[in-house]
Write a protein that holds these residues in place. Structure first.
Motif, short mmCIF file in Angstrom:
data_model
loop_
_atom_site.label_atom_id
_atom_site.label_comp_id
_atom_site.label_asym_id
_atom_site.label_seq_id
_atom_site.Cartn_x
_atom_site.Cartn_y
_atom_site.Cartn_z
N THR A 187 0.87 -1.17 0.00
CA THR A 187 0.00 0.00 0.00
C THR A 187 0.90 1.21 0.00
O THR A 187 1.73 1.38 0.92
N VAL A 188 0.79 2.03 -1.04
CA VAL A 188 1.65 3.20 -1.19
C VAL A 188 0.77 4.44 -1.24
O VAL A 188 -0.19 4.51 -2.01
N THR A 189 1.12 5.43 -0.41
CA THR A 189 0.38 6.69 -0.36
C THR A 189 1.38 7.85 -0.50
O THR A 189 2.35 7.89 0.27
N PRO A 190 1.17 8.76 -1.45
CA PRO A 190 0.06 8.81 -2.41
C PRO A 190 0.13 7.69 -3.44
O PRO A 190 1.16 7.03 -3.58
N GLN A 191 -0.96 7.49 -4.16
CA GLN A 191 -1.05 6.43 -5.15
C GLN A 191 -0.03 6.64 -6.27
O GLN A 191 0.03 7.70 -6.88
#
Length: 235
Positions: A187-191
């Motif tokens: 899961t990476v933020t921002p996309q």
């Protein structure tokens, strides 16, 4: 009737004969070795062939400008090692991208995030490639370039995996990104605008085998925030 007198003699020890000792000593050693082998077999019986080690998945994060990025891992197995250090049960890193392609984590400038883990489900290798150990480097250079790794990323991959493959007469090689990603979800933020994962499975072979050739996807055109991950396993 005359009774012959003889002095009492100690009972004969069957091990006292030098000749017998020469024969019995190797037998004792053999028994000891067999005992050790039995213990080893009992230990290995507790280790299942279904267990797979996901070796050195590494994660690169790139952006056109310095960007703060959160990266977390949800792994269907046991994470055994991470760097930079974070919780093994729920690995998560806060990174800042740099113009030189590296990332900053806790004030350290590094090339990538690293983790390693063990899970109890093997990967399917119903298709792939048979590669002679001596051809490992050439094979990896060609396939990794096509899959989209940069020269620097491919060099990191090859210097880890080529020596392992070169030890085998032949290798059955499959790239199993979808299988891997179902077990190791990032899961990476921002996309990210671009995501690329390359995960290789290697099985040692004594002789070549017939197997359907795997059709590989070409690597994506990189744009914006980009996350690249590679790793592999042996089975």
């Amino acid at each position: 009737m005359t009774t012959m007198f003889s002095a009492a003699r100690p009972p004969i020890n069957p091990d006292s004969s030098p000749r017998r000792r020469r024969f019995r000593e190797p037998l004792r050693r053999l028994a000891t070795l067999l005992g050790i082998a039995a213990v080893a077999a009992m230990f290995l019986a507790g280790c299942t062939e279904e267990e797979a080690v996901d070796y050195k998945p590494v994660i690169y994060v790139y952006a056109p400008a310095p960007t703060q990025v959160s990266v977390s891992l949800d792994y269907a197995g046991e994470v055994t090692s991470v760097y930079p250090l974070t919780a093994l049960d729920s690995p998560q890193w806060q990174v800042t991208t740099r113009a030189d392609g590296r990332i900053e984590v806790d004030g350290k400038a590094i090339n990538y995030l690293f983790w390693e883990g063990v899970r109890d489900k093997p990967y399917d290798q119903s298709e792939g490639f048979v590669v002679a150990g001596e051809d490992a480097v050439t094979f990896l250079e060609e396939k990794l370039s096509y899959l989209g790794l940069s020269d620097a990323e491919a060099a990191d991959f090859i210097t880890f995996w080529a020596p392992r493959m070169q030890q085998n007469p032949y290798n059955l090689v499959s790239f199993v990104t979808e299988q891997y990603r179902s077990a190791a979800k990032l899961t990476v933020t921002p996309q990210p605008q671009t995501e690329l994962t390359v995960f290789m499975v290697v099985k040692s072979l004594d002789e070549p085998v017939e197997i359907p050739a795997q059709q590989l996807p070409a690597g994506p055109q990189r744009e914006g925030l980009t996350v690249v991950e590679w790793g592999g396993t042996e089975q």
